[in-house]
Design a protein around this motif. Structure first.
Motif, PDB file in Angstrom:
ATOM      1  N   LEU A   1       4.572 -14.128  37.933  1.00  8.16           N
ATOM      2  CA  LEU A   1       3.122 -13.989  37.702  1.00  8.16           C
ATOM      3  C   LEU A   1       2.422 -15.249  38.218  1.00  8.16           C
ATOM      4  N   PHE A   2       1.671 -15.101  39.311  1.00  6.09           N
ATOM      5  CA  PHE A   2       0.925 -16.249  39.837  1.00  6.09           C
ATOM      6  C   PHE A   2      -0.351 -16.414  39.004  1.00  6.09           C
ATOM      7  N   ALA A   3      -0.857 -17.651  38.959  1.00  6.34           N
ATOM      8  CA  ALA A   3      -2.000 -17.944  38.088  1.00  6.34           C
ATOM      9  C   ALA A   3      -3.293 -17.338  38.624  1.00  6.34           C
ATOM     10  N   TYR A   4      -3.438 -17.311  39.957  1.00 10.99           N
ATOM     11  CA  TYR A   4      -4.658 -16.735  40.547  1.00 10.99           C
ATOM     12  C   TYR A   4      -4.342 -16.304  41.982  1.00 10.99           C
ATOM     13  N   GLU A   5      -5.261 -15.591  42.591  1.00 11.26           N
ATOM     14  CA  GLU A   5      -5.060 -15.059  43.939  1.00 11.26           C
ATOM     15  C   GLU A   5      -4.877 -16.202  44.943  1.00 11.26           C
ATOM     16  N   GLY A   6      -3.894 -16.083  45.801  1.00 10.81           N
ATOM     17  CA  GLY A   6      -3.668 -17.096  46.832  1.00 10.81           C
ATOM     18  C   GLY A   6      -3.289 -18.451  46.264  1.00 10.81           C
ATOM     19  N   GLU A   7      -2.627 -18.474  45.115  1.00  6.56           N
ATOM     20  CA  GLU A   7      -2.275 -19.746  44.462  1.00  6.56           C
ATOM     21  C   GLU A   7      -1.394 -20.617  45.367  1.00  6.56           C
TER      22      GLU A   7
END
Lengths: 72, 383
Positions: free
Chosen positions: B294-300
């Motif tokens: 799970l990445f924290a935000y888009e395009g992390e």
């Protein structure tokens, strides 16, 4: 005496160059038994490598030939 | 003095002759071409919502005393409703067809092999060529082999006809097989694989946090990867007619993945017609540097993956096999035949790949796990 030493020495030296196999050809009955082959059924090992390669990141050094499964 | 020199010369000449003669005679029993045999196998895999089955036919025949040719036809019929597919796409069916042709050339103690493989799927085409050379040394107690393979892949996308990418692969192999005693043999293999091109799956996505839920975006992998694997195998003939085998492999790559696997197996013949096999394999790997469940935000991050094969996980495999030698009858050209069946149970346990079918809050889903059943049933004939 000197002659014997020289001949023995040279002979031993050459013997070392020849590398005497410590397991003689006639002592390899067990090693040539099918059950001692690393790859007894190539059709099976190729498939097993494919099953693991498709589900694991690790690849290579499985022994045997081939060019990899090229699958994703 | 002259006599001494003459004596030494005679001894040297005798010795050289003996060495030469021994060399010649052992060359005759050195490396041998593989057996002439044919195998017809049905393989089946079922696990984690994926079913893969199909035939594999492998035929090998020697030509004269120096050449052996082989051909393999292999099919994977895939029906997939895997965890990735059911959470981000629709179940699909697919077929992969693979064909290989190879030739081995034996000259004294040296074997040279050349093989070509072609694999086709509706969205993936892979071609490869492999060359290897092996040589017996030290009274045929040691076999050293060197190999090189090159592969060329074309990657497509069934949902986007304009999508077209390529990937290239090179394999470098080094192997040593060593007879240790009259009951033990050791094999050591090294392989470096270098990839360049489009290396991710064009359909797969990663997920990133968005409030109380998650959204997805495409995976992005580096376009190069180099991996190294070192494996050691040992086989030992027991005091009665049976063999035990062990294997350990270490793997690491430039994506930050480190993996280990160990395998133990036991082969037990019963009478002259039956052979039973039992094996256990354990595999463990760490995740790629750019993997996240799970990445924290888009395009992390620049590179991102949520492929469970790049996550931290382990697997246990337990396999049993049985082989029955068919009664000898007058089969014309066929000298011998056997029927074999094997079954493997594999359990995969993921550490940081979560089960998105769960209704738990985002990022708190339980880790995914699944088991697979693998069967192989095959008929082998020697001629």
């Amino acid at each position: 005496m000197g002659k014997i030493i020289v001949v023995t020495f040279v002979s031993l030296l050459l013997q070392a160059c020849g590398v005497e196999p410590w397991v003689k050809p006639y002592e390899r009955a067990h090693l040539s038994d099918r059950i001692m082959q690393f790859d007894r059924d190539p059709v099976v090992s190729a498939y097993e490598h494919h099953v693991y390669q498709a589900r694991e990141a690790a690849r290579g050094a499985e022994g045997g030939g081939g060019g990899g499964c090229g699958c994703n | 003095m002259q006599k001494v020199v003459a004596g030494v010369v005679v001894a040297v000449t005798d010795r050289l002759l003996t060495v030469l003669l021994l060399g010649t005679s052992s060359a005759a029993m050195a490396a041998v071409l593989p057996d002439d045999r044919g195998d017809l196998m049905y393989h089946g895999y079922e696990g984690g919502g994926v079913e893969v089955s199909g035939p594999s036919i492998l035929v090998r025949k020697s030509i004269g005393d120096s050449f052996s040719v082989s051909g393999n036809y292999y099919v994977d019929s895939i029906s997939s409703a895997s965890i990735d597919v059911i959470t981000t796409a629709s179940p699909y069916t697919e077929e992969r067809e693979e064909m290989s042709l190879g030739v081995d050339y034996l000259r004294n103690k040296t074997m040279m092999s050349l093989a070509f493989t072609n694999s086709e799927e509706s969205d993936y085409l892979a071609r490869s060529a492999a060359f290897s050379i092996s040589h017996d040394l030290f009274g045929d107690l040691t076999t050293v082999s060197l190999g090189y393979a090159v592969g060329d892949d074309e990657v497509g996308n069934n949902t986007d006809p304009t999508f077209s990418e390529t990937a290239q692969r090179q394999n470098f192999r080094l192997g040593v097989s060593q007879i240790l005693t009259k009951n033990a043999v050791l094999g050591i293999n090294w392989e470096t694989i270098a990839d360049e091109g489009f290396l991710n799956n064009p359909y797969r996505t990663v997920r990133y946090q968005s409030g109380d839920t998650y959204l997805t975006e495409p995976e992005v992998y580096p376009n190069t990867r180099t991996s190294n694997a070192l494996a050691m195998r040992l086989r030992y003939y027991l005091p009665y007619r049976a063999a035990v085998g062990g294997e350990y492999r270490f793997f690491q790559d430039t994506w930050g993945i480190v993996a280990h696997n160990i395998e133990l197996d036991y082969t037990h013949p019963l009478g002259k017609d039956w052979i039973f096999d039992l094996k256990y394999r354990f595999y463990t790997q760490g995740a790629a540097d750019f993997y996240s469940d799970l990445f924290a935000y888009e395009g992390e991050t620049n590179y991102r993956a949520r492929d469970k094969e790049l996550s931290t996980f382990n697997s246990h495999s337990l396999g049993i096999g049985v082989s029955y030698e068919l009664p000898k009858v007058d089969w014309g050209l066929i000298e011998q035949g056997s029927l074999s069946f094997s079954y493997d149970y594999i359990q995969f346990n993921y550490d940081d790949f979560r089960d998105l079918t769960s209704s738990a809050p985002v990022g708190e889903e339980p880790p995914y796990s699944f088991s697979a059943n693998v069967i192989k049933a095959y008929l082998s004939i020697w001629y």
